[in-house]
Design an enzyme around this catalytic site. Structure first.
Site, mmCIF file in Angstrom:
data_model
loop_
_atom_site.group_PDB
_atom_site.id
_atom_site.type_symbol
_atom_site.label_atom_id
_atom_site.label_comp_id
_atom_site.label_asym_id
_atom_site.label_seq_id
_atom_site.Cartn_x
_atom_site.Cartn_y
_atom_site.Cartn_z
ATOM 1 N N CYS A 62 -43.673 -13.506 16.486
ATOM 2 C CA CYS A 62 -42.578 -12.415 16.570
ATOM 3 C C CYS A 62 -42.043 -11.732 15.088
ATOM 4 C CB CYS A 62 -41.597 -12.897 17.387
ATOM 5 S SG CYS A 62 -40.288 -13.986 16.668
ATOM 6 N N CYS A 66 1.644 -14.971 24.608
ATOM 7 C CA CYS A 66 1.292 -13.760 24.908
ATOM 8 C C CYS A 66 1.387 -12.445 23.986
ATOM 9 C CB CYS A 66 1.965 -13.283 26.324
ATOM 10 S SG CYS A 66 1.222 -12.021 27.346
ATOM 11 N N THR A 120 -4.459 -16.014 23.879
ATOM 12 C CA THR A 120 -5.599 -15.107 23.525
ATOM 13 C C THR A 120 -4.999 -14.172 22.137
ATOM 14 O OG1 THR A 120 -4.140 -13.379 24.703
ATOM 15 C CG2 THR A 120 -5.847 -14.391 25.886
HETATM 16 C C1 FMN Z 1 -5.860 -12.136 32.443
HETATM 17 C C2 FMN Z 1 -5.299 -13.056 31.723
HETATM 18 C C3 FMN Z 1 -3.946 -13.551 31.794
HETATM 19 C C4 FMN Z 1 -3.438 -14.476 30.968
HETATM 20 N N1 FMN Z 1 -2.048 -14.894 31.102
HETATM 21 C C5 FMN Z 1 -1.566 -16.055 30.602
HETATM 22 C C6 FMN Z 1 -0.367 -16.342 30.958
HETATM 23 O O1 FMN Z 1 0.544 -15.714 31.665
HETATM 24 N N2 FMN Z 1 0.208 -17.376 30.130
HETATM 25 C C7 FMN Z 1 -0.393 -17.915 29.053
HETATM 26 O O2 FMN Z 1 0.156 -18.922 28.395
HETATM 27 N N3 FMN Z 1 -1.632 -17.699 28.965
HETATM 28 C C8 FMN Z 1 -2.224 -16.439 29.441
HETATM 29 N N4 FMN Z 1 -3.817 -16.266 29.265
HETATM 30 C C9 FMN Z 1 -4.198 -17.028 28.140
HETATM 31 C C10 FMN Z 1 -5.175 -18.155 28.798
HETATM 32 O O3 FMN Z 1 -4.663 -19.148 29.240
HETATM 33 C C11 FMN Z 1 -5.990 -18.781 27.657
HETATM 34 O O4 FMN Z 1 -5.175 -19.254 26.558
HETATM 35 C C12 FMN Z 1 -7.148 -17.899 26.996
HETATM 36 O O5 FMN Z 1 -7.795 -16.907 28.119
HETATM 37 C C13 FMN Z 1 -8.121 -18.755 26.094
HETATM 38 O O6 FMN Z 1 -8.991 -19.450 27.006
HETATM 39 P P1 FMN Z 1 -10.303 -18.867 27.639
HETATM 40 O O7 FMN Z 1 -11.258 -18.560 26.618
HETATM 41 O O8 FMN Z 1 -10.970 -19.889 28.730
HETATM 42 O O9 FMN Z 1 -10.287 -17.789 28.652
HETATM 43 C C14 FMN Z 1 -4.188 -15.390 30.097
HETATM 44 C C15 FMN Z 1 -5.539 -15.163 29.799
HETATM 45 C C16 FMN Z 1 -6.133 -13.742 30.863
HETATM 46 C C17 FMN Z 1 -7.483 -13.611 30.662
HETATM 47 S S1 SF4 Z 2 -41.800 -19.100 13.555
HETATM 48 FE FE1 SF4 Z 2 -40.254 -18.430 15.182
HETATM 49 S S2 SF4 Z 2 -39.333 -16.622 14.301
HETATM 50 FE FE2 SF4 Z 2 -40.982 -17.142 13.157
HETATM 51 S S3 SF4 Z 2 -42.723 -15.936 13.712
HETATM 52 FE FE3 SF4 Z 2 -42.843 -17.827 14.870
HETATM 53 S S4 SF4 Z 2 -41.856 -17.871 16.714
HETATM 54 FE FE4 SF4 Z 2 -41.222 -15.912 15.535
#
Ligand code: FMN
Ligand code: SF4
Ligand code: FAD
Ligand code: SF4
Ligand code: SF4
Lengths: 441, 442
Positions: B344, B134, B200
């Site tokens: 485009c 954390c 995170t």
């Molecule tokens: C709101 C929130 C609270 C979290 N609390 C914890 C926690 O208490 N313990 C922990 O190990 N990780 C905690 N995490 C981290 C998540 O378990 C995870 O490692 C991280 O969000 C990456 O995964 P994701 O991309 O799927 O969210 C938390 C994440 C979020 C968003």
């Molecule tokens: S090749 Fe793809 S990026 Fe290039 S003009 Fe055509 S649609 Fe657009």
């Protein structure tokens, strides 16, 4: 009972004329603006007669900079809000959007444009300040899109501008012609009021300039005169029975619908003569106002109709029926319309001919002639020295919009014979540059 | 029917999809609901010492039409009483004996660690996850990433836990460190049975430009938080790969970071993970996303003829090498399919302004761009910006007969030593004259 019974209340009317391109809310604008690809040398821009930098304003909307977006739009087109609603975007910007190539819905450019501009119009934001007075005086005849666009651009450069308008209200055919389900009257008026507050030109209403003396007086008082006079009343068709009661010209009929819809007498069986966009509008509006049967009669085959395909589809969607290769021979009735006599047509040696013995009568209690608006050659002849072409259009220089009379410039329907609001707005602005070039040069 | 059952260092679950320790695993109610929906395991929201949370806790990155592409929080560990959490663990295990329930733990002293390990085991936890990750709130109190960032401390605390633990122990790593394999090795040396990553990433998710404070705002002030969600996946993938390849680690891996669908999970498994954990995607869409994940994984396994997860765990690892191992004779060039092109011109402007001026707009008025093969270095940029599926493809131009990488070059004495050397990469590349830029003004 018709699908749309005659509206009895203002609410009925609102519902009948519900906007087909209503304002987006912030959420819609967010998601729609997210889709724009920000194309290089974007085809949508090239398809806009005023060349608005569309990918830029859409990106500005997306970054919550609606004011910047509005500025981008108004820098190219003073009728940005109105155009977003009334432009035939299907054949202009949206028709050119690259998404069409992969059958993905094109970006709703028109609605995004109205969204951005409405933020500054509704909040009365100041985007423009005219330059200090440059001592030049210009008279603008007509407060339609061409005239107002010209007035804005001239004021921006510091000219003194007086606008003379025959009617009681501004906006020309946007207020008096464009279908009510495309634009509400308040939207037709608000943008012009906002423009007036930004640029500070005067509009003299109920000032029809119609005599030689008036033109001479203007010539003496002003350094240049811009003619944004549009087109005239519906052309006479030269049919027997044309003066019967309940025969109307489409422009006049639509003007009444726009200004006082409850007072309009809509027939039960209506026949609309013509194949242009005005004919489509007159037919659609009749159906929405309670007509039980609306027939569009066009003298040529369907593919030759001048109306856009989507306008015909819109008319059909409210029950209008198309009748092709038929021409009116006479309008029948005693005092009032009771029917119309039509004959089949065919093309012979390149000319449209009636087919002998093919005449038939169609019972109806209203006939609307959408056979085109008169050109302004008679009015222009009064001025003297202004050349018009064989079709009665004022001839101007393609870049400066100067007529053959050096003091007179012109643009809009009076020059192109009747196109769209966006073309008139583009002409007015370009003509103002032409005028500035002449006055400064 | 492929067998989806997973085994992380002896912790078994009916499928590899676990909930990460976070708000979705706050209570027995949520975990029961998740198991009922199809999730295979859950790591309980971290248990430990009493905490106080602030109000306004999350911030997010929205990209164009997509919300929460990245997510950030300043929340602490579970603020519910330990006894309630333990009682609920017991209850969940009663109803779901074959699902994995892992207790995430974070305390301070050796005695506290011993006590909480015993408590969690008595409640029936199938495994323990040590939260050394954390990045806010707890590290100030000497816990969380304060431990994860000090390999020696991490190793020590892990060994305290191993003194008493009887169920498998997972050490959860923080990515807020320059070389993830250092704490991973420390975990191995401390005796851990597995690692999980990533927690995170320390972050400021954005700034309120009207009130001059970063998000999330707590009474006009803010603080750094932890970043997660789809945006962090590339960082986590790389860290998982580094741990999986490192000879000093050799621990089963539970992968975490931006997982939202079956494809994400497969990617992590191919890079050596034994199972995956999900947090943000569930916070965004709820437990129901498992309905897409399980059949998606089954379908993939059927398509590829894999019977069990072990058939493909780590299968991409041999192909992820160092830069110096890549074949320098491999040569691809962009190719535009004119039938798909929507005109485009994003490819044109991307290559013109952002790459190698290798795309031209034809002079005959057509809007379909053309590749100037002599200038194309095969960077992929145009094919990445093109909005049409499979419109720009990269086509191989060398005949595949030559394989030489930088290492071979060095050994063979072929590595260029001066810029004038014929073999120097940029020497043969055409670039326009600087003043040509001004000629292109519209
Ligand atoms: C709101 C929130 C609270 C979290 N609390 C914890 C926690 O208490 N313990 C922990 O190990 N990780 C905690 N995490 C981290 C998540 O378990 C995870 O490692 C991280 O969000 C990456 O995964 P994701 O991309 O799927 O969210 C938390 C994440 C979020 C968003
Ligand atoms: S090749 Fe793809 S990026 Fe290039 S003009 Fe055509 S649609 Fe657009
Ligand atoms: C029924 C109908 C529907 C239409 N629908 C659409 C649509 O959906 N979308 C679209 O883009 N376009 C539409 N158009 C076309 C569009 O309205 C015109 O192209 C545009 O308004 C032309 O602008 P303008 O300024 O040239 O002329 P106008 O709009 O006609 O304005 C001319 C102004 O000059 C005034 N005037 C004329 N002579 C004098 C004089 N001698 N003295 C003082 N004042 C004078 C008039 O009263 C009028 O206000 C429609 C037109 C009609 C008739
Ligand atoms: S063509 Fe369409 S996608 Fe491209 S810039 Fe214009 S509106 Fe956006
Ligand atoms: S691959 Fe790179 S260099 Fe080649 S055309 Fe595409 S963007 Fe240009």
């Amino acid at each position: 009972m018709p699908e749309y019974p005659t509206p009895a209340t203002a609410q009925d009317l609102d519902q009948r004329f519900a906007q087909i391109k209503p304002y987006m809310n912030a959420t819609m604008a967010h998601y729609e603006s997210a889709r724009c690809l920000f194309c290089y040398d974007a085809p949508c821009v090239k398809a806009c007669p005023t060349g608005i930098d569309i990918p830029l304003f859409i990106r500005q909307i997306h970054t919550h900079n609606a004011e910047g977006a509005a500025r981008t739009i108004y820098d190219s087109n003073y009728f940005g809000n109105i155009c977003g609603k009334v432009c035939p975007t299907e054949v202009l910007c949206e028709g050119a959007c690259v998404y069409n190539h992969q059958h993905v819905k094109p970006i709703e450019i028109g609605r995004l444009q109205s969204y951005a501009t409405s933020q500054v119009v509704n909040e009365q934001k100041r985007l423009f300040s005219p330059a200090p007075a440059n001592g030049k005086k210009v008279a603008v005849i007509g407060a339609g899109p061409a005239g107002i666009a010209c007035a804005c651009e001239l004021r921006l450069a510091g000219c003194e501008v007086e606008v003379f308008e025959a009617k009681e209200q501004p906006s020309g055919l946007v207020l008096h012609g464009c279908a009510p389900y495309k634009i509400a009257n308040e939207d037709a008026l608000n943008e012009v009021a906002w423009l007036q507050s930004q640029f500070g030109f005067n509009i003299h209403y109920n000032h029809n300039i119609e005599s030689r003396e008036q033109w001479q007086a203007l010539e003496q008082q002003y350094d240049a005169i811009f003619l944004g006079i549009g087109l005239g009343a519906t052309q006479a068709a030269g049919l027997r029975g044309e003066d019967l009661e309940h025969v109307s010209g489409a422009t006049e009929y639509i003007e009444q619908i726009k200004l006082d819809p409850m007072s309009v007498r809509v027939g039960r069986k209506v026949v609309v003569i013509g194949g242009g966009n005005t004919a489509m509008d007159a037919a659609s509006e009749s159906a929405r106002l309670g007509a039980e049967e609306v027939t569009l009669a066009y003298r040529r085959p369907k593919p030759e109709m001048k109306a856009y395909e989507f306008e015909y589809e819109l008319a059909k969607s409210v029950g209008v029926k198309g009748l092709f290769n038929v021409a009116p021979v006479a309008i029948l009735g005693d005092r009032q319309v009771e029917g119309i006599r039509l004959a089949a047509t065919r093309v012979e040696a390149g000319r449209l001919q009636l087919v002998d013995g093919s005449e038939f009568d169609l019972a109806c209690d209203a006939v609307i002639l959408a056979t085109g608006q008169e050109k302004r050659s008679a009015l222009v002849a009064q001025i003297g020295g202004i050349e018009t072409d064989r079709q009665g259009r004022i001839v101007v220089h393609p870049e400066t919009f100067q007529s053959s009379h050096p003091k007179y410039f012109a643009g809009g329907d009076a020059v192109n014979g009747g196109a769209e609001v966006v073309n008139a707005a583009a002409h007015g602005k370009a003509a103002a540059r032409g005028i500035l070039g002449r006055l400064n040069g | 029917m492929p067998d989806l059952s997973a085994n992380l260092a002896g912790i078994k679950s009916p499928n590899p999809f676990w909930l990460a320790s976070a708000p979705p695993t706050n209570s027995g109610y949520q975990i029961m609901k998740a198991f009922d929906a199809g999730w295979g395991g859950a790591v309980w929201k971290t248990l430990g010492v009493p905490v106080v949370n602030v109000s306004s806790r999350y911030g997010a990155i929205n990209y164009r039409s997509n919300r929460m592409v990245g997510f950030n929080n300043i929340e602490l560990i579970s603020d519910r009483p330990l006894r309630d959490n333990l009682r609920e663990i017991e209850e969940v295990k009663k109803y779901f004996p074959h699902h994995a329930v892992v207790a995430s733990l974070m305390v301070g002293s050796r005695a506290e660690w011993h006590q909480i390990v015993k408590d969690a085991e008595n409640a029936g936890a199938d495994g323990l996850e040590l939260n050394f990750g954390c990045p806010h709130g707890m590290c100030e109190r000497g816990m969380g990433s304060a431990v994860g960032q000090e390999p020696e401390v991490l190793k020590l605390i892990t060994s305290w836990v191993m003194e008493v633990a009887t169920v498998p122990v997972i050490v959860k790593l923080t990515p807020n460190i320059s070389d993830i394999t250092e704490p991973a090795q420390a975990a191995a040396q401390g005796g851990a049975n597995a690692i999980s990553l990533i927690n995170t990433i320390q972050s400021l998710v954005g700034v309120d430009i009207d009130n001059f404070v970063s998000y999330p705002v707590v009474d006009g002030k803010s603080t750094n938080g932890g970043y997660c969600g789809p945006a962090v996946k590339p960082i986590a993938l790389n860290m998982v790969k580094n741990c999986a390849q490192h000879p000093g680690v050799r621990l089963p891996i539970s992968a975490i970071g931006g997982i939202e669908n079956w494809r994400d999970a497969v990617e992590y498994l191919l890079l050596g993970a034994s199972n995956v954990q999900v947090c943000t995607a569930v916070m965004h869409y709820g437990f129901g996303i498992i309905r897409e994940m399980i059949p998606g994984l089954e379908n993939y396994m059927r398509d590829k003829g894999f019977q069990r997860l072990d058939d493909f765990i780590g299968k991409a690892l041999p192909n992820v090498l160092h830069w110096e191992d890549l074949n320098l004779h491999y040569d691809v060039k962009a190719s535009i399919n004119p039938d798909k092109c929507i005109q485009c011109q994003l490819c044109y402007t991307a290559c013109e302004d952002g790459a190698h001026q290798a795309i031209r707009i034809p002079e005959d008025g057509s809007r379909i761009p053309q590749i100037i093969e002599e200038n194309c270095v095969g960077c992929n940029l145009c094919s990445l910006v093109c909005p049409v599926e499979n419109c720009i493809t990269m086509v191989r131009k060398d005949d595949g007969s030559r394989h030489e990488n930088w290492k071979d070059f060095v050994v063979a004495g072929k590595a260029p030593e001066t810029f004038d050397d014929e073999r120097a990469g940029g020497l043969g590349h055409w670039v326009p004259a600087p003043t040509d830029a001004l000629k292109k003004r519209g």
